[in-house]
Design an enzyme around this catalytic site. Structure first.
Site, PDB file in Angstrom:
ATOM      1  N   GLN A 278     -93.902  16.906 -31.881  1.00  0.00           N
ATOM      2  CA  GLN A 278     -92.891  15.862 -31.679  1.00  0.00           C
ATOM      3  C   GLN A 278     -91.663  16.076 -32.549  1.00  0.00           C
ATOM      4  O   GLN A 278     -90.667  15.408 -32.369  1.00  0.00           O
ATOM      5  CB  GLN A 278     -93.500  14.501 -32.048  1.00  0.00           C
ATOM      6  CG  GLN A 278     -94.818  14.211 -31.391  1.00  0.00           C
ATOM      7  CD  GLN A 278     -94.657  13.367 -30.144  1.00  0.00           C
ATOM      8  OE1 GLN A 278     -93.872  12.435 -30.123  1.00  0.00           O
ATOM      9  NE2 GLN A 278     -95.396  13.707 -29.106  1.00  0.00           N
ATOM     10  N   HIS A 279     -91.789  17.024 -33.490  1.00  0.00           N
ATOM     11  CA  HIS A 279     -90.716  17.120 -34.475  1.00  0.00           C
ATOM     12  C   HIS A 279     -89.383  17.496 -33.836  1.00  0.00           C
ATOM     13  O   HIS A 279     -88.335  17.212 -34.385  1.00  0.00           O
ATOM     14  CB  HIS A 279     -91.080  18.146 -35.551  1.00  0.00           C
ATOM     15  CG  HIS A 279     -91.150  19.543 -35.037  1.00  0.00           C
ATOM     16  ND1 HIS A 279     -92.271  20.058 -34.428  1.00  0.00           N
ATOM     17  CD2 HIS A 279     -90.226  20.529 -35.005  1.00  0.00           C
ATOM     18  CE1 HIS A 279     -92.030  21.308 -34.064  1.00  0.00           C
ATOM     19  NE2 HIS A 279     -90.803  21.609 -34.407  1.00  0.00           N
ATOM     20  N   THR A 280     -89.432  18.102 -32.670  1.00  0.00           N
ATOM     21  CA  THR A 280     -88.168  18.513 -32.054  1.00  0.00           C
ATOM     22  C   THR A 280     -87.399  17.327 -31.505  1.00  0.00           C
ATOM     23  O   THR A 280     -86.275  17.473 -31.073  1.00  0.00           O
ATOM     24  CB  THR A 280     -88.427  19.486 -30.910  1.00  0.00           C
ATOM     25  OG1 THR A 280     -89.216  18.809 -29.920  1.00  0.00           O
ATOM     26  CG2 THR A 280     -89.149  20.717 -31.375  1.00  0.00           C
ATOM     27  N   GLN A 281     -88.030  16.147 -31.492  1.00  0.00           N
ATOM     28  CA  GLN A 281     -87.337  14.996 -30.918  1.00  0.00           C
ATOM     29  C   GLN A 281     -86.684  14.128 -31.981  1.00  0.00           C
ATOM     30  O   GLN A 281     -86.236  13.037 -31.694  1.00  0.00           O
ATOM     31  CB  GLN A 281     -88.335  14.151 -30.121  1.00  0.00           C
ATOM     32  CG  GLN A 281     -88.927  14.929 -28.977  1.00  0.00           C
ATOM     33  CD  GLN A 281     -90.055  14.166 -28.321  1.00  0.00           C
ATOM     34  OE1 GLN A 281     -90.054  12.952 -28.294  1.00  0.00           O
ATOM     35  NE2 GLN A 281     -91.020  14.897 -27.797  1.00  0.00           N
TER      36      GLN A 281
ATOM     37  N   TRP B 192     -80.600  20.874 -31.865  1.00  0.00           N
ATOM     38  CA  TRP B 192     -80.136  19.541 -31.491  1.00  0.00           C
ATOM     39  C   TRP B 192     -78.629  19.393 -31.698  1.00  0.00           C
ATOM     40  O   TRP B 192     -78.188  18.640 -32.548  1.00  0.00           O
ATOM     41  CB  TRP B 192     -80.913  18.507 -32.322  1.00  0.00           C
ATOM     42  CG  TRP B 192     -81.048  17.199 -31.637  1.00  0.00           C
ATOM     43  CD1 TRP B 192     -80.167  16.161 -31.692  1.00  0.00           C
ATOM     44  CD2 TRP B 192     -82.117  16.777 -30.792  1.00  0.00           C
ATOM     45  NE1 TRP B 192     -80.636  15.125 -30.933  1.00  0.00           N
ATOM     46  CE2 TRP B 192     -81.819  15.465 -30.372  1.00  0.00           C
ATOM     47  CE3 TRP B 192     -83.292  17.391 -30.342  1.00  0.00           C
ATOM     48  CZ2 TRP B 192     -82.658  14.756 -29.527  1.00  0.00           C
ATOM     49  CZ3 TRP B 192     -84.133  16.682 -29.522  1.00  0.00           C
ATOM     50  CH2 TRP B 192     -83.814  15.373 -29.115  1.00  0.00           C
TER      51      TRP B 192
END
Lengths: 287, 249
Positions: free
Chosen positions: A63-66, A171
């Site tokens: 989830q860290h990419t969000q 991001w």
């Protein structure tokens, strides 16, 4: 051939750190294939997998990419008669905390290109490292050649799109401005690799706040002074209405003469406009 | 099995009875018969200069490069076999960019010289390898200031105030020793190198000067010395040479 630094894995594509090609090719001659976790011991064909997925079965997808942590707001850019102009504030927000107030979000890439970034600022620093590697290669070549703005833009399109295909996007919304064959170039790339070129560009909130102004007042043959006035006005509009911004800006200009990124400056503001007194009056449904 | 090496010169994996590795010595010899290369550590930077004999009238000017930037703050000049030298240059480039991506900082000069030396040394360890027929001069500028290193085919690396390798090294070294390097700026260093190279050059064939430096004037980056500066140094060197010839007559 000079071995590519590990930031460009031949197997995983541009912008990805990782192993060399699993299958031998002319690219992998530089790195003789080493037995790795990706080569099954049973002798089956080699393949590439995500280590985390293998080592932790049943785990949720990462989830860290969000979650971008330290972010920058809008970057505004437009072309004028003899070049390109980029502007942004110098804020790095930690959530809604104004955490870093002197973060330069507009950087010189080489003598004819400038890069501006909004979004996750550590990802921007990583992207700058990638570009620095390329410009240092050009420097060592010592033939006066360098990447053109369009080449840098294309490269970044590949990097960002490749990283989103790895479910690990960078991001950022990037703006690439420069001068090429005497003509201004202005392009943008989004975090999932969406890209286009235009005469004026704004990322983030600026897309809603500044671009209508640009559409109304911008023309490609406007003078430098007019362009600067327009971008100042747009910066001010963004500052009035975007909470994630501060009154400390940088302006970059790229012309045939070269690249200049200004020292940070502030713009004069007024908060006693009639419309500012009771903002909800003009926006039904807000409070 | 007769001759100078008497069998001990076939590979680098055997010492001769009097303690020499002949292949390494021969590699050094390949450097010694090549064009002269001079490096000076001046008070504000480092200048490297090469004497490149023009082997053919049809040769394009500036071809056969002998000085190479390996990072912004470091560069090499190669003496001896230039094809061997380019391998060293490539390795130095990867070392520099690897260090940068791993540690996030530019590689310090002493580490780069050590790593180049280790790379060169490996070719002195195995019977199937041939030592490089090249000595490289490394000019760097980092927190320790300007530094000059010379790495020879055996893989030894030394730091110098001033150094010369190649055909005219003997004459060049005696001249360099007389220079007051701590009072010499790079701008003057360029002129001195041009003068020395003209002095030690053997008359018959013409030669091209290749000069690179790292100092304030090059933005503390390793760059080719601008053409007009080289031309001026060349002119002065020729004038000085003519003058000393007149004195001799």
């Amino acid at each position: 051939m000079l071995a590519r630094p590990p930031s460009h894995s031949p197997a995983l594509g541009p912008g990805c750190a990782g192993p060399p090609l699993a299958e031998a090719s002319s690219v992998s001659i530089q790195y003789p294939a080493q037995p790795t976790a990706q080569v099954p011991t049973c002798g089956a064909a080699s393949f590439l997998v995500d280590h985390n997925a293998v080592n932790a079965p049943g785990r949720d997808p990462s989830q860290h990419t969000q979650m971008p942590y330290v972010t920058g707001s809008s970057v505004l850019a437009l072309t004028f008669k003899d070049g390109v102009m980029l502007a942004s504030d110098t804020l790095g927000s930690y959530g809604s905390t104004k955490r870093y107030k002197s973060f330069e979000r507009i950087r010189k890439v080489n003598d004819r290109t400038v890069l501006g970034a909004s979004g996750e600022l550590s990802d921007f620093q990583y992207i700058m490292n990638l570009l620095d590697e390329l410009t240092t290669d050009d420097f060592c070549e010592d033939d006066g050649g360098m990447l053109s703005p369009r080449e840098i833009w294309s490269y970044l399109c590949r990097v960002l799109y490749n990283r989103r295909n790895k479910q690990d996007p960078l991001w950022n919304s990037l703006v690439i401005g420069g001068i090429e064959h005497g003509k201004p170039f202005l392009g943008t790339v989004g975090m999932i690799g969406t890209h286009y070129t235009d005469d004026h560009i704004a990322t983030g909130f600026g897309n809603m706040l500044a671009r209508p102004l640009f559409r109304e007042k911008h023309s490609p043959d406007m003078s430098e002074a007019d362009a600067e006035a327009l971008i100042h006005e747009a910066l001010k509009v963004c500052y009035y209405r975007d909470k994630q911004s501060i009154n400390k800006f940088q302006l970059a200009k790229i012309t045939e003469a070269g690249v200049s990124v200004s020292e940070p400056f502030a713009l004069p503001t007024r908060w006693d406009y009639k419309h500012f007194e009771n903002p909800s009056a003009n926006a039904v449904g807000t409070w | 099995m007769s001759g100078i090496g008497t069998g001990y010169d076939l590979s680098v994996s055997t010492f001769s009875p009097d303690g020499r590795v002949f292949q390494t010595d021969y590699a050094q010899k390949a450097v010694d018969i090549g064009g002269t290369v001079i490096g000076l550590r001046c008070n504000d930077g480092v200048v490297l200069g090469c004497e490149k004999t023009v082997v053919s009238k049809m040769l394009e000017e500036g071809s056969n490069k002998r000085t190479f930037a390996v990072d912004r703050h470091a560069g090499l000049a190669i003496a001896g076999l230039s094809a061997d030298g380019r391998q060293v240059v490539n390795r130095a480039k990867s070392e520099a960019s690897n260090y940068l991506s791993f540690y996030g900082d530019k590689i310090p000069g002493h580490l780069l010289s050590e790593r180049i030396a280790s790379f060169v040394h490996v070719f002195n360890l195995y019977w199937y390898a041939r030592p490089f027929g090249t000595s490289v001069m490394l000019a760097t500028m980092d927190r320790a200031g300007p530094q000059l290193y010379v790495i020879d085919p055996s893989g030894t690396a030394y730091r110098y105030f001033g150094a010369a390798v190649g055909k005219g090294r003997q004459g060049a070294r005696t001249t360099i020793e007389r220079l007051k390097l701590e009072q010499l700026s790079c701008a003057d260093g360029v002129k001195e190198i041009a003068k020395i190279l003209h002095q030690v050059h053997e008359e018959e064939k013409p030669f091209e000067l290749e000069l690179s430096w790292i100092c304030e004037a090059s933005g503390n980056e390793f760059r080719r010395v601008p053409a007009d500066v080289v031309a001026e140094a060349d002119r002065l060197a020729k004038a000085a040479l003519d003058e000393s010839d007149m004195d001799d007559d």
